[in-house]
Design a protein around this motif. Structure first.
Motif: not given
Length: 473
Positions: A127-135
């Motif tokens: 989840e934190r990987n997805r969030g960092a990539k989206q930002l």
């Protein structure tokens, strides 16, 4: 050999002692051949001081010191790219700027489609990987278009002087640079905030923290962008305005119609060219530079209609008048100066004469043709405005009221008077202007050389006269 036969030297530099050690081996013959070893230590300074102080070129097996001559330095200077681009057409190469809201919606859509890296089993890490990539994607999709605009919008110092004048007079002094500066600040702010929240999201300890960090980061980036998005919309309007500017070909002769407001310049442009300016019976009908084209005997020429000029100093002129002066100052134009002595234009003949004399003095190096328009409205007695001080002793003004400047051509668009002769005269002048354009570079160099030789000969002549005067004294 009788003693020492030969000496063999072995040289090297010793880093610890910084000394040069020379070892010699004396080979002696006598009762028996034997070698005597000896050595001496010298300071290295005296051996390497002048090493590698010159460069050499190999020419037929010999070495010649390489020195750069003055001519070679001048050639290198000429080969360097010029800082100022002396050509027009930069406005037509401006990028297509998207509205600020469209840029954000596109970036947000692409960011939300980003998925986490495959192979991450831990839910929190995924989840934190997805969030960092989206930002990170949102930040890049917003910043990259802004950076492209900044790179593709030219700096004023690289523009032709005519286009610089158009920017200042059309947009306002400093408006162009201010908008580009705001766009750059927006880009930097988006990058800074996007990286900060992407880093915070990557450090989340749980899935819930990662989701919250992503949501907060998205809102913060959106807030920063929307707050300063007006700069992008302003840049969009600047691009539309500049792209709509008429294109001028510096290699084609250009006829520039000049005169007071409402003297009939636009009517003559319609007669002479393909231009279709607005024609109304009030001053400053022409609100900008309008370009038309003439095709005569398979030759292409340009015609520009300019805003009218009033009798006042340059500091008091409006931006429309300054556009006219910019065309005359920065473009290779032939001038068709239009006079209206009928009293219909609203500018008195005395003021028109003053404007004409000022422009003729400032731009007298241009090819010039004077035209008196609306000759069908001229009367036997000259028109005198109530605001004018009528002086019978002013012969020049009195003659101007009746006939215009010396050699002026009288025309009437309404009655088709003098139009055929006008077209012939314009064609002759534009052909002469084409010859000027083609030979300008060669004539410029020749004139410069002749002038320098003339100055040198005059200096030598004056020096000779001085010496002769001293001898006679």
């Amino acid at each position: 050999m009788n003693g020492t036969c030969s000496t063999v030297f072995q040289l090297w530099q010793s880093p610890p002692t910084k000394r040069l050690i020379i070892r010699s081996f004396n080979v002696s013959y006598g009762s028996g051949m034997h070698v005597i070893k000896s050595s001496r230590i010298y300071p290295t300074q005296c051996f390497h001081r002048s090493i590698q102080t010159e460069t050499y070129n190999v020419v037929n097996g010999s070495y010649i010191p390489k020195t750069e001559t003055k001519d070679e330095n001048e050639v290198k200077e000429k080969d360097k790219p010029s800082k100022n681009l002396e050509s027009v057409g930069a406005f037509q190469k401006l990028p297509m700027v998207m509205p600020s809201i469209d840029i954000f919606q596109s970036a947000l859509k692409k960011a939300k489609r980003v998925s986490p890296t495959k192979g991450i089993a831990n839910i929190a890490k995924r989840e934190r990987n997805r969030g960092a990539k989206q930002l990170d994607t949102l930040m890049k999709e917003l910043a990259v278009p802004l950076r492209t605009y900044l790179e593709e919008f030219p700096k004023k110092e690289y523009l032709h002087p005519y286009e610089c004048s158009l920017i200042e007079l059309t947009l306002g002094d400093g408006k162009y640079e201010e908008v580009l500066r705001k766009v750059d600040n927006l880009r930097k702010k988006v990058v800074s905030v996007g990286k900060e929240h992407a880093s915070l999201c990557a450090k989340s300890t749980s899935k819930r923290d990662a989701e919250e960090s992503l949501s907060v980061g998205m809102k913060k980036v959106e807030e920063v962008y929307i707050h300063q998005a007006k700069a992008v919309d302003d840049l969009l309007q600047i691009a539309k305005t500049l792209r709509a500017m008429p294109v001028v070909d510096l290699d084609k002769p250009t006829l520039c119609l000049v005169g007071a407001p409402n003297v009939g310049k636009s009517s003559l442009v319609r007669i002479l060219s393909t231009g279709k300016p607005e024609i109304c019976n009030y001053p400053f009908t022409t609100r900008g530079i309008l370009m038309g084209h003439i095709v005569l005997n398979y030759q292409h020429f340009q015609v520009t209609d300019t805003p009218g000029l009033l009798k006042r100093s340059d500091d008091d002129r409006n931006n429309l008048e300054k556009l006219t002066l910019a065309v005359l100052s920065h473009l290779p134009t032939a001038v068709l100066f239009v006079h209206d002595l009928s009293g219909e234009c609203g500018t008195s003949p005395s003021d028109q004469l003053a404007i004409y004399k000022e422009m003729k003095e400032r731009y007298g190096n241009h090819l010039w043709l004077n035209v008196v328009s609306k000759c069908d409205l001229l009367k036997e007695s000259p028109v005198i405005f109530s605001t004018e001080s009528y002086d019978h002793d002013d012969i020049e003004l009195e003659r101007y009221r009746r006939f215009g400047p010396d050699g002026a051509l009288l025309v009437s668009v309404k009655n088709d008077v003098g139009l055929i002769e006008l077209k012939e005269r314009v064609h002759e002048m534009l052909v002469s202007q084409m010859t000027r354009i083609k030979t300008k570079g060669n004539h410029g160099n020749t004139t410069l050389i002749d002038t320098s030789n003339l100055i040198a000969s005059e200096n030598q002549h004056s020096d000779g006269e001085t010496r002769l005067a001293n001898l006679e004294a």
